[in-house]
Scaffold this motif. Sequence first.
Motif, mmCIF file in Angstrom:
data_model
loop_
_atom_site.group_PDB
_atom_site.id
_atom_site.type_symbol
_atom_site.label_atom_id
_atom_site.label_comp_id
_atom_site.label_asym_id
_atom_site.label_seq_id
_atom_site.Cartn_x
_atom_site.Cartn_y
_atom_site.Cartn_z
ATOM 1 N N PRO A 109 -5.096 6.745 -1.741
ATOM 2 C CA PRO A 109 -3.966 5.988 -2.280
ATOM 3 C C PRO A 109 -3.339 5.136 -1.182
ATOM 4 O O PRO A 109 -3.640 5.300 0.001
ATOM 5 C CB PRO A 109 -3.007 7.085 -2.761
ATOM 6 N N PHE A 110 -2.457 4.241 -1.562
ATOM 7 C CA PHE A 110 -1.826 3.353 -0.596
ATOM 8 C C PHE A 110 -0.476 2.897 -1.131
ATOM 9 O O PHE A 110 -0.124 3.157 -2.292
ATOM 10 C CB PHE A 110 -2.722 2.153 -0.296
ATOM 11 N N LYS A 111 0.285 2.237 -0.272
ATOM 12 C CA LYS A 111 1.586 1.706 -0.667
ATOM 13 C C LYS A 111 1.653 0.220 -0.318
ATOM 14 O O LYS A 111 1.028 -0.231 0.638
ATOM 15 C CB LYS A 111 2.719 2.438 0.052
ATOM 16 N N ILE A 112 2.401 -0.507 -1.117
ATOM 17 C CA ILE A 112 2.696 -1.899 -0.805
ATOM 18 C C ILE A 112 4.213 -2.073 -0.824
ATOM 19 O O ILE A 112 4.871 -1.701 -1.804
ATOM 20 C CB ILE A 112 2.057 -2.888 -1.791
ATOM 21 N N THR A 113 4.748 -2.608 0.248
ATOM 22 C CA THR A 113 6.160 -2.980 0.282
ATOM 23 C C THR A 113 6.254 -4.481 0.056
ATOM 24 O O THR A 113 5.766 -5.278 0.866
ATOM 25 C CB THR A 113 6.812 -2.610 1.621
ATOM 26 N N TRP A 114 6.839 -4.846 -1.075
ATOM 27 C CA TRP A 114 6.998 -6.245 -1.445
ATOM 28 C C TRP A 114 8.379 -6.719 -0.993
ATOM 29 O O TRP A 114 9.338 -5.948 -1.013
ATOM 30 C CB TRP A 114 6.869 -6.424 -2.949
ATOM 31 N N ALA A 115 8.491 -7.962 -0.615
ATOM 32 C CA ALA A 115 9.772 -8.528 -0.196
ATOM 33 C C ALA A 115 9.965 -9.895 -0.843
ATOM 34 O O ALA A 115 9.055 -10.724 -0.843
ATOM 35 C CB ALA A 115 9.835 -8.657 1.321
ATOM 36 N N VAL A 116 11.150 -10.102 -1.420
ATOM 37 C CA VAL A 116 11.518 -11.392 -1.995
ATOM 38 C C VAL A 116 12.741 -11.889 -1.235
ATOM 39 O O VAL A 116 13.794 -11.242 -1.255
ATOM 40 C CB VAL A 116 11.832 -11.288 -3.495
ATOM 41 N N SER B 248 0.270 -0.366 3.388
ATOM 42 C CA SER B 248 0.156 0.816 4.255
ATOM 43 C C SER B 248 -0.790 1.830 3.607
ATOM 44 O O SER B 248 -0.570 2.234 2.468
ATOM 45 C CB SER B 248 1.524 1.455 4.469
ATOM 46 N N PRO B 249 -1.861 2.218 4.339
ATOM 47 C CA PRO B 249 -2.290 1.717 5.645
ATOM 48 C C PRO B 249 -2.812 0.285 5.541
ATOM 49 O O PRO B 249 -3.170 -0.168 4.461
ATOM 50 C CB PRO B 249 -3.393 2.687 6.045
ATOM 51 N N LYS B 250 -2.862 -0.415 6.684
ATOM 52 C CA LYS B 250 -3.285 -1.811 6.661
ATOM 53 C C LYS B 250 -4.706 -1.953 6.142
ATOM 54 O O LYS B 250 -5.027 -2.930 5.458
ATOM 55 C CB LYS B 250 -3.172 -2.415 8.066
ATOM 56 N N VAL B 251 -5.574 -1.011 6.494
ATOM 57 C CA VAL B 251 -6.935 -0.964 5.957
ATOM 58 C C VAL B 251 -7.034 0.290 5.115
ATOM 59 O O VAL B 251 -6.854 1.405 5.624
ATOM 60 C CB VAL B 251 -7.989 -0.942 7.081
ATOM 61 N N VAL B 252 -7.297 0.132 3.821
ATOM 62 C CA VAL B 252 -7.252 1.256 2.889
ATOM 63 C C VAL B 252 -8.633 1.899 2.786
ATOM 64 O O VAL B 252 -9.581 1.264 2.315
ATOM 65 C CB VAL B 252 -6.782 0.797 1.497
ATOM 66 N N GLY C 169 4.660 -16.070 -7.868
ATOM 67 C CA GLY C 169 4.324 -14.718 -7.453
ATOM 68 C C GLY C 169 3.336 -14.708 -6.313
ATOM 69 O O GLY C 169 2.941 -15.750 -5.791
ATOM 70 N N LEU C 170 2.964 -13.511 -5.931
ATOM 71 C CA LEU C 170 1.980 -13.313 -4.867
ATOM 72 C C LEU C 170 1.031 -12.214 -5.298
ATOM 73 O O LEU C 170 1.462 -11.163 -5.798
ATOM 74 C CB LEU C 170 2.673 -12.913 -3.558
ATOM 75 N N GLY C 171 -0.250 -12.446 -5.117
ATOM 76 C CA GLY C 171 -1.253 -11.429 -5.389
ATOM 77 C C GLY C 171 -2.055 -11.158 -4.141
ATOM 78 O O GLY C 171 -2.223 -12.051 -3.297
ATOM 79 N N LEU C 172 -2.522 -9.950 -3.991
ATOM 80 C CA LEU C 172 -3.338 -9.639 -2.819
ATOM 81 C C LEU C 172 -4.406 -8.607 -3.156
ATOM 82 O O LEU C 172 -4.293 -7.864 -4.135
ATOM 83 C CB LEU C 172 -2.467 -9.140 -1.661
ATOM 84 N N VAL C 173 -5.421 -8.609 -2.328
ATOM 85 C CA VAL C 173 -6.473 -7.607 -2.380
ATOM 86 C C VAL C 173 -6.381 -6.831 -1.079
ATOM 87 O O VAL C 173 -6.366 -7.426 -0.003
ATOM 88 C CB VAL C 173 -7.859 -8.264 -2.501
ATOM 89 N N VAL C 174 -6.281 -5.517 -1.141
ATOM 90 C CA VAL C 174 -6.106 -4.731 0.082
ATOM 91 C C VAL C 174 -7.363 -4.805 0.941
ATOM 92 O O VAL C 174 -8.477 -4.960 0.442
ATOM 93 C CB VAL C 174 -5.759 -3.260 -0.236
#
Length: 345
Positions: free
Chosen positions: A168-175, A159-163, A242-247
């Motif tokens: 700044p931005f936020k990531i909500t991780w879920a396991v 959030s936001p989907k496009v930074v 794990g999981l990695g991402l690039v915004v």
Amino acid sequence: MKRRLLAALAAVPLVLALFPAAAEAAPDPDLKIDSVTLNKTGVAVSGLNTAPVTVTVKGSYDTGSPDDSKTTVNVILERTGGTGMQRTLFSTNLPRLANGTWSGPLHVPSTANGTFKVTGVLTGPFFPGSGSMTDPTPYAGPSLAVTGTHQPKITASVSPKVVPFGSPFKITWAVTDAQTGKPYGSRLRVALGTDNICAEYFGPGYTDLTGTNGLLTKSYAASAADWVNCLLLPGNPASNGGLGLVVARPGVVSAAPSKTSAPVGTIVPVNGSVMGAPSACKVQLQRLYGASQWRTVGTGAIRQSGRFTLSAQPAYKGQIPYRVYFPKCGHYLAGVSRVFSIRGV
């Protein structure tokens, strides 16, 4: 050592190879391996638990130092079958025993579901690459069958989907439990990392905790958008997945011709830049045909500086509208410059 993110990375989210890469060096010439054995041929493991397997190595390590007997080793197993998240397993730092062998546990996670085979041994202590920064000493050893159930599934929402750049931005991780689709019901210890931590996991000790719903939201500084961000499942000595991402980034393009008028047929350089400097990507010079049809008349590469140069060529007398189009590339969305004109004279 930080690794600058390549603009050619695949679309977000990006799944990382979450195990250390081998060092670019030869095997340790002082390490000789005679045999590697496992005390089990198969294990069953569920959820975020691990199953211990005792690994024993016979061989020698001789540098002429009185401390040679204190040198540990790590045994490597690589996937030969199955579909679990993990592709490589590392034993713990195996100490050398009084009888001259190295022996200790390999902690097998459910994410190793499938079949693994011993492929080599590294001198320790464990470090992404190896303790001595050498390549593994090859050894074709026994196989291990892993039945992993209720494996963890990791997802992320940005959030936001496009930074925007500079934001700044936020990531909500879920396991969650991939088998049931539900959270495990307890707070889970995870490792949140940025950049080199995602590739160079240094073992247990992380204190990030999810809620009992399996969610964890983290706020990131604007600078973190330039790197890979990840959630790792702590293991010993390497992560258990794990999981990695690039915004996602917007495609922000600016362009202007070096001349606003030129004789018909003359080459006019068009200079510009793409914000974020996606140097593995390309841009297109487009010309307006009719009232609304844009056609590509030239293509150019983006330099490491983020700048580019294209060539326009007025085809007739009068005002000719142009623009520069940036197609979606990696985690950069498509973008277009403002329209500019070159007068053919």
